[in-house]
Design an enzyme around this catalytic site. Sequence first.
Site, PDB file in Angstrom:
ATOM      1  N   HIS A 159       0.865  -1.183   0.000  1.00 29.24           N
ATOM      2  CA  HIS A 159       0.000   0.000   0.000  1.00 29.24           C
ATOM      3  C   HIS A 159       0.900   1.230   0.000  1.00 29.24           C
ATOM      4  CE1 HIS A 159      -3.740   2.281   0.730  1.00 29.24           C
ATOM      5  NE2 HIS A 159      -2.921   3.124   1.353  1.00 29.24           N
ATOM      6  N   CYS A 160       0.710   2.087  -0.994  1.00 30.63           N
ATOM      7  CA  CYS A 160       1.572   3.259  -1.151  1.00 30.63           C
ATOM      8  C   CYS A 160       0.858   4.501  -0.640  1.00 30.63           C
ATOM      9  CB  CYS A 160       1.958   3.438  -2.616  1.00 30.63           C
ATOM     10  SG  CYS A 160       3.069   4.846  -2.894  1.00 30.63           S
ATOM     11  N   LEU A 161       1.444   5.134   0.363  1.00 30.34           N
ATOM     12  CA  LEU A 161       0.872   6.348   0.929  1.00 30.34           C
ATOM     13  C   LEU A 161       0.817   7.470  -0.093  1.00 30.34           C
ATOM     14  CD1 LEU A 161       0.053   8.091   3.464  1.00 30.34           C
ATOM     15  CD2 LEU A 161       2.503   8.523   3.759  1.00 30.34           C
ATOM     16  N   ASN A 164      -2.030   7.116  -2.342  1.00 34.17           N
ATOM     17  CA  ASN A 164      -3.257   6.855  -1.587  1.00 34.17           C
ATOM     18  C   ASN A 164      -4.009   5.656  -2.159  1.00 34.17           C
ATOM     19  OD1 ASN A 164      -5.103   7.322   0.474  1.00 34.17           O
ATOM     20  ND2 ASN A 164      -6.365   8.685  -0.762  1.00 34.17           N
ATOM     21  N   ASN A 165      -3.265   4.620  -2.487  1.00 38.01           N
ATOM     22  CA  ASN A 165      -3.840   3.462  -3.152  1.00 38.01           C
ATOM     23  C   ASN A 165      -2.909   2.270  -2.974  1.00 38.01           C
ATOM     24  OD1 ASN A 165      -5.616   1.969  -4.674  1.00 38.01           O
ATOM     25  ND2 ASN A 165      -5.078   2.897  -6.635  1.00 38.01           N
TER      26      ASN A 165
END
Length: 310
Positions: A159-161, A164-165
């Site tokens: 999950h990549c901050l 946001n996805n």
Amino acid sequence: MDIKIARLTKFPGQLKSWNSQARSVFPLTLLESQVKMKRFISIPVFSVLLLMAFVYYITVFIFIENWTGLFTSPGLFNSLIFTSMASLCLFSFAVCVFTDPGPVPSSYCPDVEERAGSDQDSGNSALQIKHCEKCSSFKPPRAHHCRVCRRCVLRMDHHCLWINNCVGYWNYKSFFDLVSYGTLASLYSTFIIVSCAFQKNWNVEGALPLKIFYVICAVMMISLSSTLGTLLGWHVYLIIRNMTTIEYYEGIRAAWLARKSGQSYQHPFNLGAYKNMTLILGPNILKWAWPTSVSHLKSGLSFPTLRDSS
């Protein structure tokens, strides 16, 4: 094995997820647009956009202007190259943010007969039938539950901050292109800043504030290039071995357990470097650099393995 079969017989009677119920009431496009907009409206996403805008502005309108002049032939040439890189980077970023990484279909049900042999083979534990306790449903091979998104994601990498996805089955290629273009653009900007600094006359009076500005920009771009370059190298490594970040760390433990029992561990989805790259980036090398060229992707519910190719 009997327990797993018993669970499967109960699966058709389970209630559908909220997502499936909502889609039967609201138009699909309306729901998708709402989810995409919520994903876009976040501080990290806006921070990335501001960083892109800042880097583009100082590179084109400050350093290229001071280096060769913006409206000279070298200035226009360098501006065109950097603008192309920045545009592709921005486009890849938008695709990463707005593309659903891949939800597990509510109707998914693993084939017991197909996986029976895999369950008996401890060396292929990645292919065993998996049940997500949080989603109360079965998940395909390589799917994992994301605590942030609160759902299982197909071929989840992480999950990549900053987008946001989740980075998963359907947006992994665009994420890789984003990191690639970001690295190239950062390196190019660093080259322009250094070139501009070398040709500038620093003997004029009052040049100290300008020197500080140049140093700050150079340090920022070198740091950004190093960070993105390291991330790019990491994902090149993963692509060549057809692994996700999650599978890499799972593989470390699996290899340790295999050595402990006197066996050897092989990642079951590693089919060779070139085959791995075509499975992820596509069979046409000319389309590897285009983030939306994903026609080679299938359902994401099953993947070829070493056993299939042997």
